[in-house]
Design an enzyme around this catalytic site. Structure first.
Site, PDB file in Angstrom:
ATOM      1  N   GLU A   1     134.091  -9.414 138.512  1.00 56.66           N
ATOM      2  CA  GLU A   1     133.044  -8.382 138.648  1.00 56.66           C
ATOM      3  C   GLU A   1     132.220  -8.267 137.358  1.00 56.66           C
ATOM      4  OE1 GLU A   1     132.325  -7.356 141.481  1.00 56.66           O
ATOM      5  OE2 GLU A   1     134.141  -8.071 142.472  1.00 56.66           O
TER       6      GLU A   1
ATOM      7  N   HIS B   1     129.604 -10.865 137.472  1.00 63.19           N
ATOM      8  CA  HIS B   1     128.376 -10.448 138.171  1.00 63.19           C
ATOM      9  C   HIS B   1     127.503  -9.596 137.254  1.00 63.19           C
ATOM     10  CE1 HIS B   1     129.430 -12.157 141.942  1.00 63.19           C
ATOM     11  NE2 HIS B   1     130.417 -11.324 142.236  1.00 63.19           N
TER      12      HIS B   1
ATOM     13  N   TYR C   1     134.356 -18.349 145.897  1.00 66.13           N
ATOM     14  CA  TYR C   1     135.130 -17.752 146.971  1.00 66.13           C
ATOM     15  C   TYR C   1     136.018 -18.814 147.605  1.00 66.13           C
ATOM     16  CZ  TYR C   1     133.185 -13.010 147.276  1.00 66.13           C
ATOM     17  OH  TYR C   1     132.871 -11.691 147.049  1.00 66.13           O
TER      18      TYR C   1
HETATM   19 ZN    ZN Z   1     131.785 -11.491 143.637  1.00 64.58          ZN
END
Ligand code: ZN
Length: 470
Positions: free
Chosen positions: A178, A181, A236
């Protein structure tokens, strides 16, 4: 900083009897994020939109990116092509990120995971996270939320931005992700060049969720020359957004199929990309990534950082190896110093030469002759100009009459009837038959006529007996 280290040490003692830094099992980053969130694509607090499980976009950003949203059932309708507009956030000025951790929200251990993650980003980059103060309008606030959410980069809004960490997101790996990001990273599988590395199996993607696999354009992203990375903490897993458990992302390199999305640490390429994004190489450092082997890059310490776990230091290399020139080769028998000027006058000459300054700087060219390979070898003087002509009036007659072969007349005819007596070529050869280097006899006795024949033929024809017999 010191208190952070103390905190970390204290927590290392406590963590073992309390909480896990990482979840157990082979669970992926996106599974953790998905399980922790409510599934809403709206942040009910301010109307921001959540995509790809954890990216917070303002409505403006979202509309520019996707199109319209159906608020009734929180599904995306008619995604349209991204339009060219401001998108995502900005980089943090000077790589400084003011932050705060919401009070009364996290346990002691959870706070320490946030500090661990921050410490990793700081260790491997030039980024500096500092506690926000009253004057910091822009800052990252680690806070509770309905999921694990973050903006991309520093938002354009002049105010705090949140990294939301629902209770089930409070692991170091998720926080690393996070924060990634918040620094400006998108998901790896949305890179513009992802189709070269993964197949997206659209038939396995949940209904109305295909937008989570839209590719970014190079307009909004910059890979900074860092290749696609299966091991990125921003990747991912193979079943992200799957409606049936089957793979939605298939890696072209099959070795990574079951591994993507499950890396828990920053990868080398994550680190390199962040270093590039925030220009971590110091201004005073004159090396470039070309001075590093392989994928190495110049880190914040002006040294090469290469692939390791996650990185290791590696040596600088000379990117401008001396090229073969018509100058004397660099064997030991070469006579480079004859002219007495084949020296570097400055200790930095070699350094300058590796940056191509030999050609771009007259100063370097003149003062670094050794490093610049511009030593002036004694150039053989041009052969004497022999004007091959007859100066006598009756040369042709004498030649035809055979006088050229009569020894008695030889020197007269050489002087006056070279052309008619056919002496031009042999005299020209004789003209070159000399040593142009005072060391020639010595070099010849050392065997250089054979071992360094190119130079010797040019400069020591006489000592090497290379003259044509006359
Ligand atoms: Zn993410």
């Amino acid at each position: 900083m010191a208190w952070r280290i103390v905190t970390i040490i204290l927590n290392m003692l406590i963590v073992g009897i309390c909480c896990l830094e990482e979840p157990e099992g082979d669970i992926s980053i996106d599974e953790i994020i998905r399980n922790a969130s409510t599934g809403s694509v709206i942040d009910n607090r301010n109307g921001d939109v959540i995509v790809e499980y954890d990216l917070v976009l303002s409505l403006d950003e979202y509309e520019a990116h996707y199109g319209n949203i159906n608020y009734k059932d929180n599904t995306i309708i008619s995604p349209r092509k991204a339009v060219k507009s401001d998108h995502g956030g900005l980089l943090w000025p000077n790589g400084v990120i003011p932050y705060e951790i919401a009070s009364n929200t996290f346990s002691y251990q959870q706070r320490s995971y946030i500090e661990y993650a921050i410490a990793d980003w700081e260790r491997y980059t030039c980024l500096h996270f500092r506690k926000a103060n009253y004057n910091d309008k822009r800052k990252v606030v680690f806070s509770n939320g309905n999921g694990c959410w973050s903006n991309i980069g520093m938002t354009r809004n002049y105010g705090p931005q949140y990294v939301y960490l629902a209770p089930n997101c409070r692991y170091k790996s998720i926080i690393l992700h996070e924060i990634g990001h918040a620094l400006g990273f998108f998901h790896e599988h949305t890179r513009p060049d992802r189709d070269d590395f993964v197949y997206i199996q659209e038939e396995n993607v949940m209904y109305n969720q295909l937008y989570n696999f839209r590719k970014n354009t190079w307009y909004v992203t910059d890979s900074h020359g860092v290749p696609y990375d299966y091991t990125s903490i921003m990747h991912y897993s193979d079943t992200a957004f799957s409606r049936n458990g089957a793979s939605t992302i298939v890696t072209k390199n099959r070795n990574y199929q079951s591994r993507i999305g499950k890396y828990r640490q920053l990868s080398f390429r994550d680190i390199k990309a962040a270093n590039k994004m925030y220009q971590c190489k110091p201004n005073w450092c004159k090396y470039t990534d070309y001075n590093c082997p392989g994928e190495g890059f110049i880190g914040k310490d002006c040294k090469c950082w290469c692939v390791g776990t996650p990185y290791k230091q590696c040596g600088l290399i000379n990117v401008y190896p001396p090229t073969t020139t018509t100058l004397r080769p660099t064997t030991t028998t070469v006579r480079p110093t004859t002219a007495g000027n084949c020296v570097d006058k400055y200790s930095l000459c070699n350094y300058w030469s590796t940056f191509g300054r030999c050609t771009s700087s007259l100063f370097v060219k003149n003062n670094c002759k050794k490093s610049c390979n511009s030593c002036s070898v004694t150039t053989p003087p041009p052969p004497p100009v022999i004007i091959c002509a007859d100066s006598g009036k009756h040369c042709e007659y004498w030649s035809n009459a055979g006088f050229c072969q009569i020894t008695k007349y030889k020197w007269f005819l050489i002087k006056n009837c070279m052309r008619s007596c056919g002496l031009c070529n042999s005299l020209a050869r004789e003209g070159k038959c000399q040593d142009n280097d005072i060391e020639c006899p010595k070099l010849a006795s050392k065997g250089d006529c054979e071992n360094n024949s190119e130079y010797m033929e040019a400069s020591c024809r006489k000592s090497c007996n290379m003259c044509s017999p006359n």
